[in-house]
Design a protein around this motif. Structure first.
Motif: not given
Length: 457
Positions: A237, A267, A346, A379, A381, A402
């Motif tokens: 992540e 993300r 995603a 979602r 990057q 976000n």
């Protein structure tokens, strides 16, 4: 210096491995080559010998006589022997390089290679081959087998040209319709045919070594400019790039200025703002290049790197208009936005430069807002640069978890440092850029007056 197989390297770069295990394999190979000067040198020498083999195989055939045909085949086998020998030092490697050493070692011990070695020893006048020849009814050579190889000079072997002529003449009167070149040519053909599959593998090794040597060359070029590269670590992540630079700037005056990115949760959508010529586009390029090189198994342009593995990479930069382009700037950009949602999921990294800059701010902001909301559903990057500063400031005030905002850092004299810090830029410094480039009212009036004066003379 050698010209690289650019198309082969391009295929490697544009087709990263699908599995992290394959990338890790390449990283271990590259890491060992970078750490061991001995193995790095061995890779260069092996590449030279393998290229020599490829060149002699692909050389234009200018054979006129049977002797020239034999000589060319001997040259191919000599190049093959040198290429195989150049891979033997890799037997001591710890990474996948050891496969090269094992391949060469197994090949050297094979009967086919032993025949090659015997034949080249004979051609070099260091041995005598004793064989059984089978002739057809017309006196031509049909088949033969090597019986023994002697390292000692054979008393009956004709050395000089006169002796060889007499033997051929004597054989002719006995009904023999073959020459020494016929014997040698067939023997060379048999040896090469038995090794054809191994030659194909060696040619593949050439391209593989070229990839690793290109990576090492990138490292040397970066270090020559006072910069450093590294092999990245892939995490679930977190994204972090320390000492990130754009390698496309290595050959420009002054070179690239390294910066820092993260660490942050990958993300989140990153919105980058700042003045013109502040480095936003080059920054987005560097992020995308780092991801691509990292997943290929190469060094990335950073001192330290933590990346998140992605299945797709989408890069949208402002393009120059082309004559065959059907849509204007806004239309072309909207088509690229549509393509993002058609192709990306995603597990994607999306970088978009100057989103919606091809229309007026009010309409551009509306489209921008829609894209952000839908990207939030997807979602991936995302990195986006924009000159809609008021709009970015309003987004930042909402406190959306976000979204992450980065701005170009400025000096006290409002000059960009090419570093990126948290926040939203308050100005694009259009007037400062215009003054730096000589586009002010006074300077333009001066140009007009100078032009009038020249026309009146």
């Amino acid at each position: 210096r050698y010209d690289s197989a650019r198309s082969a390297l391009r295929r490697v770069l544009l087709s990263p491995p699908r599995h992290q295990a394959d990338t890790a394999f390449r990283q271990r190979v590259l890491g060992e080559l970078a750490e061991s000067e001995e193995l790095g040198r061995a890779a260069e020498l092996a590449y030279v010998e393998l290229r020599a083999l490829r060149l002699v195989l692909c050389a234009q055939d200018r054979v006129v006589t049977a002797s020239q045909a034999v000589r060319r085949r001997v040259d191919i086998l000599l190049a093959l022997k040198k290429a195989v020998a150049s891979l033997l030092p890799f037997q001591k490697a710890r990474s996948g390089l050891a496969r090269l050493g094992a391949f060469a070692s197994t090949l050297v011990e094979s009967p086919s290679y032993q025949r090659l070695d015997q034949l080249l020893s004979f051609e070099d006048h260091r041995a005598v081959l004793e064989s059984h020849l089978s002739l057809g009814y017309d006196g031509t050579l049909r088949r033969f087998d090597i019986v023994r190889v002697s390292e000692v000079e054979h008393a009956g072997f004709a050395r000089g040209p006169g002796s060889r002529f007499l033997r051929r003449l004597f054989g002719f009167f006995r009904g023999h319709r073959f020459s020494e070149d016929d014997v040698m040519s067939q023997l060379l053909e048999q040896v090469f045919v038995s090794l054809e599959g191994d030659v194909v593998e060696l040619l593949r090794v050439t391209l593989q070594l070229e990839f690793y040597l290109a990576c090492l060359g990138f490292q040397r070029q970066a270090r020559a400019g006072g910069l450093e590269v590294c092999l990245p670590v892939f995490e679930p992540e977190i994204r972090e790039l320390e000492g990130l630079f754009n390698p496309w700037l290595l050959n420009q005056a002054g070179g690239p200025v390294p910066c820092r990115l993260g660490p942050f949760e990958a993300r989140r959508t990153v919105i980058v703002t700042g003045p013109n010529s502040g480095g936003k586009t080059r920054f987005l390029q560097a992020v995308a290049i780092s991801q691509l090189l990292g997943q290929v198994g190469s060094f990335v342009p950073a001192v330290r790197a933590r990346l998140v593995w992605v299945d797709q990479l989408f890069l949208s930069l402002i393009e120059r208009p082309a004559a065959e382009q059907k849509e204007g700037r806004l239309g072309t950009e909207l088509l690229r936005i549509r393509k993002v949602f058609e192709t990306s999921g995603a597990d994607s990294l999306i970088t978009m430069d100057e989103l919606c800059s091809g229309t007026n701010p009010s309409e551009g902001e509306e489209i921008f807002q829609m894209v952000l909301e839908l990207l939030g559903e997807l979602r991936p990057q995302v990195f986006i640069s924009t000159h809609f500063l008021d709009f970015a400031a309003r987004l930042a005030q909402r406190g959306d978890a976000n979204l992450l905002f980065l701005q170009v850092e400025l000096t006290e004299r409002e000059r960009p440092t090419y570093q990126f810090v948290p926040g939203v830029a308050t100005t694009s410094l259009a007037q400062t850029t215009a003054a730096r480039l000589g586009v002010t009212r006074d300077e333009l009036l001066g140009l007009i007056e100078a032009r009038r004066a020249r026309l009146q003379q």
